[in-house]
Structure formats: C-alpha cells, structure tokens
Enzyme design. Sequence first.
Site, PDB file in Angstrom:
ATOM      1  N   LYS A 146       3.264 -15.424   1.977  1.00  0.00           N
ATOM      2  CA  LYS A 146       3.417 -16.170   0.732  1.00  0.00           C
ATOM      3  C   LYS A 146       4.910 -16.458   0.610  1.00  0.00           C
ATOM      4  O   LYS A 146       5.574 -16.087  -0.367  1.00  0.00           O
ATOM      5  CB  LYS A 146       2.864 -15.334  -0.447  1.00  0.00           C
ATOM      6  CG  LYS A 146       2.775 -16.067  -1.757  1.00  0.00           C
ATOM      7  CD  LYS A 146       1.669 -17.104  -1.816  1.00  0.00           C
ATOM      8  CE  LYS A 146       1.761 -17.897  -3.091  1.00  0.00           C
ATOM      9  NZ  LYS A 146       0.803 -19.028  -3.163  1.00  0.00           N
ATOM     10  N   ASP A 170      -6.230  -7.039   4.269  1.00  0.00           N
ATOM     11  CA  ASP A 170      -7.381  -6.368   3.652  1.00  0.00           C
ATOM     12  C   ASP A 170      -8.327  -7.424   3.080  1.00  0.00           C
ATOM     13  O   ASP A 170      -9.538  -7.406   3.319  1.00  0.00           O
ATOM     14  CB  ASP A 170      -6.886  -5.429   2.549  1.00  0.00           C
ATOM     15  CG  ASP A 170      -8.024  -4.726   1.828  1.00  0.00           C
ATOM     16  OD1 ASP A 170      -8.930  -4.231   2.512  1.00  0.00           O
ATOM     17  OD2 ASP A 170      -8.002  -4.697   0.579  1.00  0.00           O
ATOM     18  N   TYR A 217       0.815  -1.215   0.000  1.00  0.00           N
ATOM     19  CA  TYR A 217       0.000   0.000   0.000  1.00  0.00           C
ATOM     20  C   TYR A 217       0.848   1.265   0.000  1.00  0.00           C
ATOM     21  O   TYR A 217       0.419   2.303  -0.479  1.00  0.00           O
ATOM     22  CB  TYR A 217      -0.899   0.037   1.245  1.00  0.00           C
ATOM     23  CG  TYR A 217      -2.236  -0.641   1.098  1.00  0.00           C
ATOM     24  CD1 TYR A 217      -2.316  -1.982   0.753  1.00  0.00           C
ATOM     25  CD2 TYR A 217      -3.415   0.066   1.322  1.00  0.00           C
ATOM     26  CE1 TYR A 217      -3.549  -2.601   0.645  1.00  0.00           C
ATOM     27  CE2 TYR A 217      -4.645  -0.561   1.213  1.00  0.00           C
ATOM     28  CZ  TYR A 217      -4.701  -1.889   0.875  1.00  0.00           C
ATOM     29  OH  TYR A 217      -5.918  -2.495   0.764  1.00  0.00           O
ATOM     30  N   ASP A 265      -3.092 -18.149   0.189  1.00  0.00           N
ATOM     31  CA  ASP A 265      -4.110 -18.873  -0.592  1.00  0.00           C
ATOM     32  C   ASP A 265      -4.756 -19.973   0.245  1.00  0.00           C
ATOM     33  O   ASP A 265      -5.986 -20.129   0.268  1.00  0.00           O
ATOM     34  CB  ASP A 265      -3.519 -19.427  -1.907  1.00  0.00           C
ATOM     35  CG  ASP A 265      -2.195 -20.149  -1.723  1.00  0.00           C
ATOM     36  OD1 ASP A 265      -1.629 -20.118  -0.609  1.00  0.00           O
ATOM     37  OD2 ASP A 265      -1.720 -20.759  -2.706  1.00  0.00           O
ATOM     38  N   ASP A 271     -12.124  -8.973   4.808  1.00  0.00           N
ATOM     39  CA  ASP A 271     -13.418  -8.953   4.104  1.00  0.00           C
ATOM     40  C   ASP A 271     -14.002 -10.365   4.049  1.00  0.00           C
ATOM     41  O   ASP A 271     -15.203 -10.565   4.225  1.00  0.00           O
ATOM     42  CB  ASP A 271     -13.270  -8.421   2.672  1.00  0.00           C
ATOM     43  CG  ASP A 271     -13.627  -6.941   2.565  1.00  0.00           C
ATOM     44  OD1 ASP A 271     -13.455  -6.223   3.578  1.00  0.00           O
ATOM     45  OD2 ASP A 271     -14.078  -6.507   1.485  1.00  0.00           O
TER      46      ASP A 271
HETATM   47  C1  IPM Z   1     -10.396  -1.142   4.124  1.00  0.00           C
HETATM   48  C2  IPM Z   1     -10.646  -0.575   2.752  1.00  0.00           C
HETATM   49  C3  IPM Z   1      -9.512   0.379   2.418  1.00  0.00           C
HETATM   50  C4  IPM Z   1      -8.244  -0.423   2.357  1.00  0.00           C
HETATM   51  C5  IPM Z   1      -9.701   1.188   1.125  1.00  0.00           C
HETATM   52  C6  IPM Z   1     -11.010   1.931   1.124  1.00  0.00           C
HETATM   53  C7  IPM Z   1      -8.552   2.129   0.911  1.00  0.00           C
HETATM   54  O1  IPM Z   1     -10.792  -1.579   1.812  1.00  0.00           O
HETATM   55  O2  IPM Z   1     -10.333  -0.367   5.081  1.00  0.00           O
HETATM   56  O3  IPM Z   1     -10.281  -2.359   4.236  1.00  0.00           O
HETATM   57  O4  IPM Z   1      -7.937  -1.053   1.338  1.00  0.00           O
HETATM   58  O5  IPM Z   1      -7.527  -0.450   3.362  1.00  0.00           O
HETATM   59 MG    MG Z   2     -10.822  -3.543   2.665  1.00  0.00          MG
END
Ligand code: IPM
Ligand code: MG
Length: 363
Positions: free
Chosen positions: A192, A248, A142, A224, A252
């Site tokens: 990885k 990240d 990032y 993975d 999710d």
């Molecule tokens: C998160 C989001 C952010 C990230 C984006 C919106 C920049 O996906 O907070 O997980 O990738 O960190």
């Molecule tokens: Mg995110």
Amino acid sequence: MISKKITLLSGDGIGPEVSVEAEKLLKLIEKEFNYKFEIIKKDFGGCAIDKHGVPLPEDTLETCKKSDAVLLAAIGGPKYDNLPREKRPESGLLGLRAGLQAFANLRPAVVFDSLVDSSTIKKEVLAGTDIMVIRELTGGVYFGKPRGIEVRNGERVGFNNMIYSESEVVRIAKVAFEIARKRNKKVTSIDKANVLDVSQLWRDVVVEVSKSYSDVTLEHLYIDNAAMQLIKNPKQFDVILAENLFGDILSDEASMLTGSIGMLPSASLGDGTYPAIYEPVHGSAPDIAGKNLANPMAMMLSVAMMFKYSFNDEKVYDAINIAVKNVLDKGLRTKDIYQDGKMLLGTKEMGEALCKEFSVCKV
Ligand code: IPM
Ligand code: MG
C-alpha cells in the site's frame, strides 16, 4: 532407510480427525518409500490450555525445535475466545512461528479441474488457476511494537505497528523470486505504497532484490487492487508476495477460488536453523468437529509439502498430489466440496480412499 522425526500437533476441533488420516498416509509412505518416522505428539493450542494453562508449552516448542519437521492440524475454538490475548490458542500459533523463525509462509491455491464448478466464481475465469501466495509470517503488524490498548486523554486507544526492516523484506523477497524461478517466473508484490511508509520501503527493497533475478518479471499491486484482480482474473498471478496481514487476507481470498479451504495446504519455512511447519490453511471448524465431516485433503497435501520442502523428496510429493487429483476425478467428495451426482464420503472414508489411491499411483 531414511529416518525422520516429525512432531505432530493435532490441536483442536477437526485437528485430531484429520491427523489420524495423515498418520495412515505416513505409515504407508514408510512401507512404500523406505522411510522410518518417529512421530512425537505434543499438546498445542486449546488442548494445551486445558492441560497446561498455556497454548504453547515450553516442552512442545523444544520438541518441535529438535525434529525434522512439524506437522500441525488446527487449533482454537469458541471456548477460548474470551481468554486474555496471550493465553489464546492464536497466540500459541504466533509463538510457534516466531520460535521456529518460520518467516516464509507458502500457500498454494490450485484449482483442480474436477472442482472447477465448486467455486462461486465462473469456471472460465478459474480454470487453470495456479497461484502461490508467499506471505511474510514473523514480522509486520502481527509482531510490531509498540502495541496495546491504553487510556489517553480520557478515552481508550488501540494501536499496533506495521514495521519491517530491510533484512526481513530481503529474505522473504528472495524466497518469492527463487520459487517463481521454478514456476512461471512472475512475482506480484503487494503493498500500500501510495499511503504507507512501511510499504514504500517494502517496494523499494523488493525492486532491489529483483535485480538479481532478471529472468523473473516483477509487478506491484496495491492491496486493494490485488483483492479485486484476484477475483476478476486470477490466472494473471503466479507468485504473490505479501507482508503478513495482507498475505493473511489475500490467502483466504485465494482459497475461495479453489472451491473450499478444506483443500489447501501450507508450509512455513525458516532459514534452516529450525524445522519448517506444515499445516492446512483451514481452522479447527468446531461446528463439524467429531462428526466425520472434515475434509482431510488439506492435511494430506500439507504432508506432501513436507516431503518437498523439508525432505527434498518430490516423488512422494507428486504421488500424494496425483492421489488427490485421481480421487477427485473419480467423483469422491467430502461435504465441503460435494455436488449432485458425486459420491459423498466422511473424513475417514476419504482418508482411506486417498491412501488406496496413493498406493496405486506411487510410481
Ligand atoms: C492464518 C490464521 C492465523 C493468522 C490466526 C489463527 C492467528 O488466520 O494462519 O492465516 O492470522 O495468521
Ligand atoms: Mg488467516
């Protein structure tokens, strides 16, 4: 009386709606737990672009730095998608994390018993899942340089750099082991290392740090395989430790175990030099903004984390968590977690139900 200065960044989309509910809860906490909050509201994200031309105005960052905690709702929207990268709301978010040196992102994924049917995964697999994803937040691909898009040999190339220094890995690994110590004493480190040098360093350093935590079990999984295991058998995990991009993605994925991303809070902590950031994992959901449809629970649970991690107050933390659990047990649901036979509430009504429950269960 305990005085705290909170910077509130309501942001965009459903951000302002869920912030209103969080403010109601804070009012109640003042009354019932003897706090006095100074809530300072600042522009951040799309609304800051509209007013000031940038997603993170200097004044917003400076105000955040001077407060005891930062409460952030959600930012972004389709309107800003075509702006140059540095002008987008997302860049503001990265700037805020970097500016406050918030390197440790805590994303709990807890499956509430009464929501065990809301996920797309079988309930036998899910019941009892309680994972803490610890994502490194200010390094890796990032932020790594060089980065960019340029023309080489007559064609465009795009590149980023996944880079970690030893000290960056040490500090995030320590956070993971400390937290695991207070939970079920297991850390699964994600990398990885079969392909990436940066991952080999990550793994080596995590192993070195683990030597000071002999009471905590350490396992390593390739990203993975981890993605697969998370769906196959989520209960095997306690603390998941991951670098920025892997964290990240996995956070999710973990959120979907819980039924809805509308339930998940997060904390982004630094070393104490600057205040921590508390924010729901969900985005600004422009499609449902202003319709009283958003689930305010992730925001309320983010407030709870603020009490635990910034104000060292587990009583308020527990009370908010119990209130959320009780409201769910009573069958109250926002649209994202609605099922037949339950009672459907809007954002405002759910916020009020939570506040009411909080008052009852605070002791
Ligand atoms: C998160 C989001 C952010 C990230 C984006 C919106 C920049 O996906 O907070 O997980 O990738 O960190
Ligand atoms: Mg995110």
